[in-house]
Design a protein around this motif. Structure first.
Motif, PDB file in Angstrom:
ATOM      1  N   GLU A 142       3.992   5.746 -19.126  1.00 13.34           N
ATOM      2  CA  GLU A 142       3.445   7.423 -19.477  1.00 13.34           C
ATOM      3  C   GLU A 142       2.376   7.942 -19.755  1.00 13.34           C
ATOM      4  OE1 GLU A 142       5.181   6.174 -23.948  1.00 13.34           O
ATOM      5  OE2 GLU A 142       7.700   5.233 -23.455  1.00 13.34           O
ATOM      6  N   SER A 143       1.768   7.105 -19.726  1.00 12.10           N
ATOM      7  CA  SER A 143       0.782   8.048 -19.676  1.00 12.10           C
ATOM      8  C   SER A 143       0.110   8.361 -18.605  1.00 12.10           C
ATOM      9  CB  SER A 143      -0.268   7.154 -20.464  1.00 12.10           C
ATOM     10  OG  SER A 143      -0.826   5.904 -20.180  1.00 12.10           O
ATOM     11  N   GLN A 144      -0.327   6.979 -17.919  1.00  9.00           N
ATOM     12  CA  GLN A 144      -0.718   7.722 -16.422  1.00  9.00           C
ATOM     13  C   GLN A 144       0.424   8.297 -15.290  1.00  9.00           C
ATOM     14  OE1 GLN A 144      -3.368   6.513 -16.019  1.00  9.00           O
ATOM     15  NE2 GLN A 144      -3.535   6.032 -17.869  1.00  9.00           N
ATOM     16  N   GLY A 145       1.565   8.117 -15.281  1.00  7.69           N
ATOM     17  CA  GLY A 145       2.654   8.792 -14.827  1.00  7.69           C
ATOM     18  C   GLY A 145       2.310   8.416 -13.028  1.00  7.69           C
ATOM     19  N   ILE A 146       2.729   9.266 -12.349  1.00  7.96           N
ATOM     20  CA  ILE A 146       2.530   8.505 -10.493  1.00  7.96           C
ATOM     21  C   ILE A 146       1.382   7.403 -10.423  1.00  7.96           C
ATOM     22  CG2 ILE A 146       1.237  10.894  -9.868  1.00  7.96           C
ATOM     23  CD1 ILE A 146       3.989   8.222  -8.030  1.00  7.96           C
ATOM     24  N   THR A 147       0.126   8.336 -10.631  1.00  6.00           N
ATOM     25  CA  THR A 147      -1.054   7.605 -10.812  1.00  6.00           C
ATOM     26  C   THR A 147      -0.941   6.056 -10.841  1.00  6.00           C
ATOM     27  OG1 THR A 147      -2.269   9.804 -11.438  1.00  6.00           O
ATOM     28  CG2 THR A 147      -3.668   7.980 -11.355  1.00  6.00           C
ATOM     29  N   GLY A 148      -0.324   5.591 -12.146  1.00  3.21           N
ATOM     30  CA  GLY A 148      -0.002   4.178 -12.880  1.00  3.21           C
ATOM     31  C   GLY A 148       0.267   3.606 -11.351  1.00  3.21           C
ATOM     32  N   LEU A 149       1.462   4.321 -10.258  1.00  2.69           N
ATOM     33  CA  LEU A 149       2.319   3.464  -9.762  1.00  2.69           C
ATOM     34  C   LEU A 149       1.255   3.649  -8.295  1.00  2.69           C
ATOM     35  CD1 LEU A 149       5.297   5.027  -9.702  1.00  2.69           C
ATOM     36  CD2 LEU A 149       4.979   3.006 -11.127  1.00  2.69           C
ATOM     37  N   LEU A 150       1.126   4.470  -8.623  1.00  2.00           N
ATOM     38  CA  LEU A 150      -0.406   4.231  -7.078  1.00  2.00           C
ATOM     39  C   LEU A 150      -1.081   3.176  -7.288  1.00  2.00           C
ATOM     40  CD1 LEU A 150      -1.154   8.266  -6.084  1.00  2.00           C
ATOM     41  CD2 LEU A 150       0.470   6.272  -4.983  1.00  2.00           C
ATOM     42  N   PHE A 151      -1.917   2.928  -8.677  1.00  4.32           N
ATOM     43  CA  PHE A 151      -2.770   2.223  -8.855  1.00  4.32           C
ATOM     44  C   PHE A 151      -2.003   0.224  -8.812  1.00  4.32           C
ATOM     45  CE2 PHE A 151      -4.661  -0.981 -11.966  1.00  4.32           C
ATOM     46  CZ  PHE A 151      -5.781  -1.072 -11.916  1.00  4.32           C
ATOM     47  N   VAL A 152      -0.374   0.405  -9.696  1.00  4.39           N
ATOM     48  CA  VAL A 152      -0.251  -0.468  -9.438  1.00  4.39           C
ATOM     49  C   VAL A 152      -0.140  -1.619  -6.735  1.00  4.39           C
ATOM     50  CG1 VAL A 152       1.979  -2.289  -9.277  1.00  4.39           C
ATOM     51  CG2 VAL A 152       1.231  -0.946 -10.755  1.00  4.39           C
ATOM     52  N   PHE A 153       0.856  -0.340  -6.740  1.00  2.00           N
ATOM     53  CA  PHE A 153       0.518  -0.073  -4.575  1.00  2.00           C
ATOM     54  C   PHE A 153      -0.372  -0.701  -4.703  1.00  2.00           C
ATOM     55  CE2 PHE A 153      -0.245   1.153  -0.942  1.00  2.00           C
ATOM     56  CZ  PHE A 153       0.837   1.130  -0.343  1.00  2.00           C
ATOM     57  N   ALA A 154      -1.893  -0.101  -4.632  1.00  2.00           N
ATOM     58  CA  ALA A 154      -3.707  -0.331  -4.519  1.00  2.00           C
ATOM     59  C   ALA A 154      -3.505  -1.838  -4.389  1.00  2.00           C
ATOM     60  CB  ALA A 154      -4.210   0.721  -5.215  1.00  2.00           C
ATOM     61  N   LEU A 155      -3.277  -1.964  -5.714  1.00  2.00           N
ATOM     62  CA  LEU A 155      -3.125  -3.583  -5.955  1.00  2.00           C
ATOM     63  C   LEU A 155      -2.866  -4.778  -4.977  1.00  2.00           C
ATOM     64  CD1 LEU A 155      -3.832  -3.419  -9.964  1.00  2.00           C
ATOM     65  CD2 LEU A 155      -6.015  -4.060  -8.595  1.00  2.00           C
TER      66      LEU A 155
END
Length: 199
Positions: A142-155
């Protein structure tokens, strides 16, 4: 620069900048530890350990995060001996901070594992793991939005790049297989499933 801008615009960072809390400086030191550990030298490993130690001093409850700069420092090293040396160097920089926190807790609260937050045993009990994972994941997205999903993909990409690759020489061949079911008799290969053939 783009990453710094994304972090500065993050709702969590903006909110924390309005209230004096330790989260932002702690995050800054953790990120610095990751950036320094990426260099993968003895000196950078020590620096990553020291930066991790400072982050631990700021927010002791985040001590488990030290595993990530350590992994960056030891991944893809030539052999186990070098990895062991890097681990010792990282510990030299980070462990003293944890010992300082344990000493302070012991003197003030009577136990190295009891902080101003109370007994850490109940706070980190395994019975809360499922609920905490569900709540934290929802709040984080909720707080990070698409950036959070991109972070997971980066990890995931980093994991695949550094831990799931291996080198096959020009005159060599690698066969990767996976097997399910009961063990086969010696010499039998008919139930093996070929996953990938790299030439």
């Amino acid at each position: 620069a783009t990453a710094a801008a994304l972090v500065a615009c993050s709702p969590v960072v903006v909110f924390e900048s309005l209230v004096v809390m330790a989260d932002v400086p702690a995050a800054a030191f953790w990120i610095s530890a990751l950036a320094v550990a990426w260099q993968r030298t003895g000196v950078s490993t020590l620096g990553a350990g020291v930066l991790s130690g400072i982050a631990i001093l700021i927010r002791p409850n985040l001590l488990p995060l030290a595993v990530f700069p350590w992994l960056l420092a030891v991944c893809r090293v030539p052999d186990a001996r070098v990895a062991g040396a890097r681990t010792a160097i990282f510990a030299l920089g980070s462990v003293p901070a944890a010992l300082v926190i344990a000493f302070i807790n012991q003197r003030i609260h009577g136990s190295a594992f009891t902080s101003g937050y109370g007994d850490l045993g109940t706070a980190f009990a395994l019975q809360h793991a499922a609920l905490n994972l569900r709540l934290y994941s929802g709040w984080w997205l909720e707080s990070q939005g698409i950036t959070g999903l991109l972070f997971v993909f980066a990890l995931w990409s980093l994991w695949m790049w550094f831990f799931c690759r291996f080198y096959v020489g020009p005159d060599e061949m690698a066969v990767i297989t996976a097997k399910t079911g009961k063990p086969l008799a010696e010499g039998q290969i008919n139930h093996w499933q070929l996953i990938s053939l790299l030439i």
